[in-house]
Write a protein that holds these residues in place. Structure first.
Motif, PDB file in Angstrom:
ATOM      1  N   ASN A  22      -0.390   5.756  11.765  1.00 39.89           N
ATOM      2  CA  ASN A  22      -0.781   4.690  12.196  1.00 39.89           C
ATOM      3  C   ASN A  22      -0.510   3.423  11.223  1.00 39.89           C
ATOM      4  O   ASN A  22      -0.890   1.973  11.439  1.00 39.89           O
ATOM      5  CB  ASN A  22      -2.436   4.617  12.297  1.00 39.89           C
ATOM      6  N   SER A  23       0.499   3.372  10.328  1.00 40.64           N
ATOM      7  CA  SER A  23       0.956   2.411   9.536  1.00 40.64           C
ATOM      8  C   SER A  23       1.837   1.578  10.270  1.00 40.64           C
ATOM      9  O   SER A  23       3.164   2.149  10.762  1.00 40.64           O
ATOM     10  CB  SER A  23       1.591   2.972   8.406  1.00 40.64           C
ATOM     11  N   PRO A  24       1.832   0.471  10.457  1.00 44.08           N
ATOM     12  CA  PRO A  24       2.864  -0.526  11.210  1.00 44.08           C
ATOM     13  C   PRO A  24       4.277  -0.447  10.384  1.00 44.08           C
ATOM     14  O   PRO A  24       5.130  -0.379  10.981  1.00 44.08           O
ATOM     15  CB  PRO A  24       1.994  -2.074  10.897  1.00 44.08           C
ATOM     16  N   ALA A  25       4.208  -0.576   9.018  1.00 44.92           N
ATOM     17  CA  ALA A  25       5.330  -0.324   8.415  1.00 44.92           C
ATOM     18  C   ALA A  25       6.168   0.642   8.589  1.00 44.92           C
ATOM     19  O   ALA A  25       7.277   0.724   8.858  1.00 44.92           O
ATOM     20  CB  ALA A  25       5.129  -0.569   6.837  1.00 44.92           C
ATOM     21  N   VAL A  26       5.663   1.833   8.802  1.00 41.71           N
ATOM     22  CA  VAL A  26       6.358   3.266   8.812  1.00 41.71           C
ATOM     23  C   VAL A  26       6.710   3.268  10.383  1.00 41.71           C
ATOM     24  O   VAL A  26       7.754   3.813  10.689  1.00 41.71           O
ATOM     25  CB  VAL A  26       5.189   4.257   8.280  1.00 41.71           C
ATOM     26  N   PHE A  78       2.220   9.193   8.011  1.00 38.83           N
ATOM     27  CA  PHE A  78       1.507   7.860   8.159  1.00 38.83           C
ATOM     28  C   PHE A  78       1.605   7.431   9.650  1.00 38.83           C
ATOM     29  O   PHE A  78       2.193   6.389   9.853  1.00 38.83           O
ATOM     30  CB  PHE A  78       1.899   6.587   7.235  1.00 38.83           C
ATOM     31  N   ASP A  88      -0.186  -3.311  15.941  1.00 35.55           N
ATOM     32  CA  ASP A  88       0.302  -4.670  15.666  1.00 35.55           C
ATOM     33  C   ASP A  88       0.457  -5.395  16.806  1.00 35.55           C
ATOM     34  O   ASP A  88       1.805  -6.061  16.996  1.00 35.55           O
ATOM     35  CB  ASP A  88       1.293  -4.768  14.461  1.00 35.55           C
ATOM     36  N   ASP A  91       0.859  -1.269   0.099  1.00 36.74           N
ATOM     37  CA  ASP A  91       0.043  -0.060  -0.148  1.00 36.74           C
ATOM     38  C   ASP A  91       0.857   1.380  -0.143  1.00 36.74           C
ATOM     39  O   ASP A  91       2.079   1.106   0.133  1.00 36.74           O
ATOM     40  CB  ASP A  91      -0.965   0.009   1.011  1.00 36.74           C
ATOM     41  N   GLU A  92       0.292   2.290  -0.140  1.00 39.49           N
ATOM     42  CA  GLU A  92       0.999   3.670  -0.034  1.00 39.49           C
ATOM     43  C   GLU A  92       2.090   3.823   0.975  1.00 39.49           C
ATOM     44  O   GLU A  92       3.367   4.147   0.855  1.00 39.49           O
ATOM     45  CB  GLU A  92       0.090   4.702  -0.392  1.00 39.49           C
ATOM     46  N   ALA A  93       1.792   3.655   2.271  1.00 38.57           N
ATOM     47  CA  ALA A  93       2.602   3.736   3.391  1.00 38.57           C
ATOM     48  C   ALA A  93       3.712   2.775   3.302  1.00 38.57           C
ATOM     49  O   ALA A  93       4.929   3.065   3.494  1.00 38.57           O
ATOM     50  CB  ALA A  93       1.842   3.714   4.805  1.00 38.57           C
ATOM     51  N   GLN A  94       3.371   1.527   3.000  1.00 43.91           N
ATOM     52  CA  GLN A  94       4.362   0.471   3.015  1.00 43.91           C
ATOM     53  C   GLN A  94       5.356   0.911   1.758  1.00 43.91           C
ATOM     54  O   GLN A  94       6.765   0.515   2.221  1.00 43.91           O
ATOM     55  CB  GLN A  94       3.651  -0.822   2.745  1.00 43.91           C
TER      56      GLN A  94
END
Length: 524
Positions: free
Chosen positions: A339-343, A337, A371, A301-304
């Motif tokens: 709340n993005s786990p990847a970020v 971002f 997560d 996705d965009e954040a990842q």
């Protein structure tokens, strides 16, 4: 072990080679390919790597093992940028790709597109490319062959065979239903075109201390391929190579093992010279029916996708100054971002690398809220606690608690098992049987990892099982690329221990809070 660093002038990729929507993940039984080259490229790379793994299993007489391994046992391949970008990651201008075998997180880095110095594009076969150029795919195949050997048959292999086996599979040619094995490495023709070689020099190059000149290394790659090819495919010598390796692994000197397994070395010299002048042998193998790799494709996705350049640079390894330079990018990304786990994960690693431990701890706690099953969050909380333990030894217990919580999520992750064991040594506490069993389990899962081997050797010495400890240390100190002051020191301490003075070796192997993260990169 050597930790590869980024160049001081490197910054986050200013202009991505591909748009964010082109980032894809291709996941198979043994691999996770994260590529900015698009969906098809990611799938092709994962499929080729699975076929490579199957090919080596067939060659070594191992079961195809079609079942999927645990996530932490998969090798992650990052495919990004050009060869110039990969070179900057490895701090070398002559690198087409590199591989880092790490317990719980083995990774490789290869280019996604051709640059000015590109040696090939992974996942493609460019008919216009020079047949004498080293391709990125061949680099990755070569390095995975090393990893495969250390994972499935770890031993103190002679330099010529270790590189010869890797070169043999670097040039594998896949067909729709199988593969051809034995094609000469054209990029080694400069060495192979030499008119003469000495079979004893090639077989016994390992020398006194494992140090080699540049030309010695080049010859071992080239002639290692030739020797391995001949001894593997020549019908009259069936079984001799396997016998030789068994003898060497048992501790017999190279030349003595060679004479016992191959017979008269003068005759072997003549046979190899004839093979050298002739046409290389090759075999064609058909894959069993139903062995086609299954590939699962997912688009980031965009954040990842936005977090990937930061994540890749941190994963490759950073100097303290570069780590500090990544922090502003990490915080800006987190603002976009939140709340993005990847970020959050990428920001956590960047803050930790920059020694902003309180911020890293906050990021880890936040990652758990978004997560709850994040293992990396708990591992970083444990690492923060171990940093605190340098001033407050009581923090070791906090680190141990996080290792336990991480283990409850993934009982098979070897770096967690190692951390749990080491926590008792660091605290000068009696090591419980569960921790010992866990370390032995970590070794069975990741025998390629130097840190696990060293901790296991320490435990064996602690239990007065010196002979077993020396066997465990063999592959660490005799790896083909193993060099440097630390390895030389361990080699000398092993000699002293074998002569009866074992305490210095125990002191060297004993886990310490001052140790850096153990990372060893294979670079080609």
């Amino acid at each position: 072990m050597l930790k590869k660093l980024l160049m001081a002038g490197a910054a986050l990729a200013a202009t991505p080679a591909f748009a964010a929507e082109d980032w894809w993940v291709a996941e198979s039984d043994h691999f996770r390919v994260i590529s900015e080259g698009g969906k098809d490229t990611a799938r092709d790379v994962a499929e080729n790597l699975e076929r490579l793994d199957q090919s080596m299993r067939l060659f070594r007489g191992l079961p195809l093992d079609a079942g999927e391994v645990e996530d932490s046992a998969k090798v992650t391949i990052y495919q990004t940028g050009t060869t110039s970008d990969i070179g900057r990651l490895a701090n070398s201008s002559n690198v087409a790709g590199f591989f880092s075998p790490r317990a719980g997180n083995s990774v490789a880095f290869v280019p996604a597109e051709e640059g000015r110095r590109s040696r090939g594009r992974l996942g493609t076969r460019d008919s216009n490319q020079s047949r004498y150029a080293l391709q990125s795919e061949q680099v990755l195949f070569h390095e995975y062959a090393h990893y495969f050997s250390r994972q499935h048959a770890p031993a103190a292999y002679p330099f010529w065979y270790s590189e010869g086996f890797a070169e043999l599979f670097a040039t594998i040619n896949f067909r729709e239903d199988g593969f051809n094995l034995g094609e000469p490495p054209k990029y080694r023709d400069f060495i192979l075109s030499e008119l003469s070689f000495d079979v004893e020099d090639v077989l016994d190059l390992d020398g006194e201390n494992g140090r080699f000149s540049g030309i010695d290394i080049a010859r071992q790659y080239a002639y290692g391929w030739m020797f391995t090819s001949y001894l593997s495919f020549e019908p009259s010598r069936t079984g001799q190579l396997a016998q030789y390796l068994r003898l060497v692994t048992a501790g017999k000197p190279n030349l003595d093992a060679a004479r016992e397994a191959f017979g008269d070395l003068g005759e072997l010299q003549k046979d190899l010279e004839k093979y050298h002048r002739g046409r290389a042998r090759a075999i064609a193998v058909t894959f069993p029916v139903g062995s086609e790799p299954e590939i699962k494709l997912t688009q980031l996705d965009e954040a990842q996708a936005a977090a990937m350049p930061l994540h890749i640079r941190s994963t490759a390894g950073v100097t303290p100054s570069i780590a500090e330079g990544l922090v502003p990018d990490a915080r800006a990304l987190l603002a976009r971002f939140p709340n993005s786990p990847a970020v959050i994960d990428a920001a956590m690693e960047a803050e930790f690398d920059a020694k902003n431990f309180s911020r890293a701890e906050a990021m880890a706690q936040k990652l758990i809220t978004v997560d709850p099953d994040s293992i990396r969050a708990r591992l970083y909380l444990a690492r923060v606690a171990l940093e605190a333990a340098k001033e407050d030894p009581a923090a070791i217990q906090t680190a141990r608690d996080y290792f336990v919580k991480a283990n409850q999520i993934d009982p098979e992750r070897p770096d967690i098992l190692l951390g749990y064991f080491n926590s008792f040594v660091l605290a000068n506490e009696t090591i419980p049987e569960a921790a010992k069993i866990g370390l032995e389990r970590a070794f069975r899962i990741a025998p390629f990892d130097g840190g696990i081997r060293e901790s296991l050797a320490y435990l064996l010495l602690l239990e007065n099982r010196d002979k077993e400890a020396m066997i465990i240390l063999g592959p660490v100190i005799n790896l083909p690329h193993a060099s440097g002051e630390e390895i030389e020191e361990i080699r000398e301490l092993v000699k002293k221990a074998e002569a009866g003075d074992r305490q210095p070796l125990m002191d060297k192997l004993r886990p310490s809070l001052d140790e850096e993260e153990d990372e060893e990169d294979d670079i080609s």
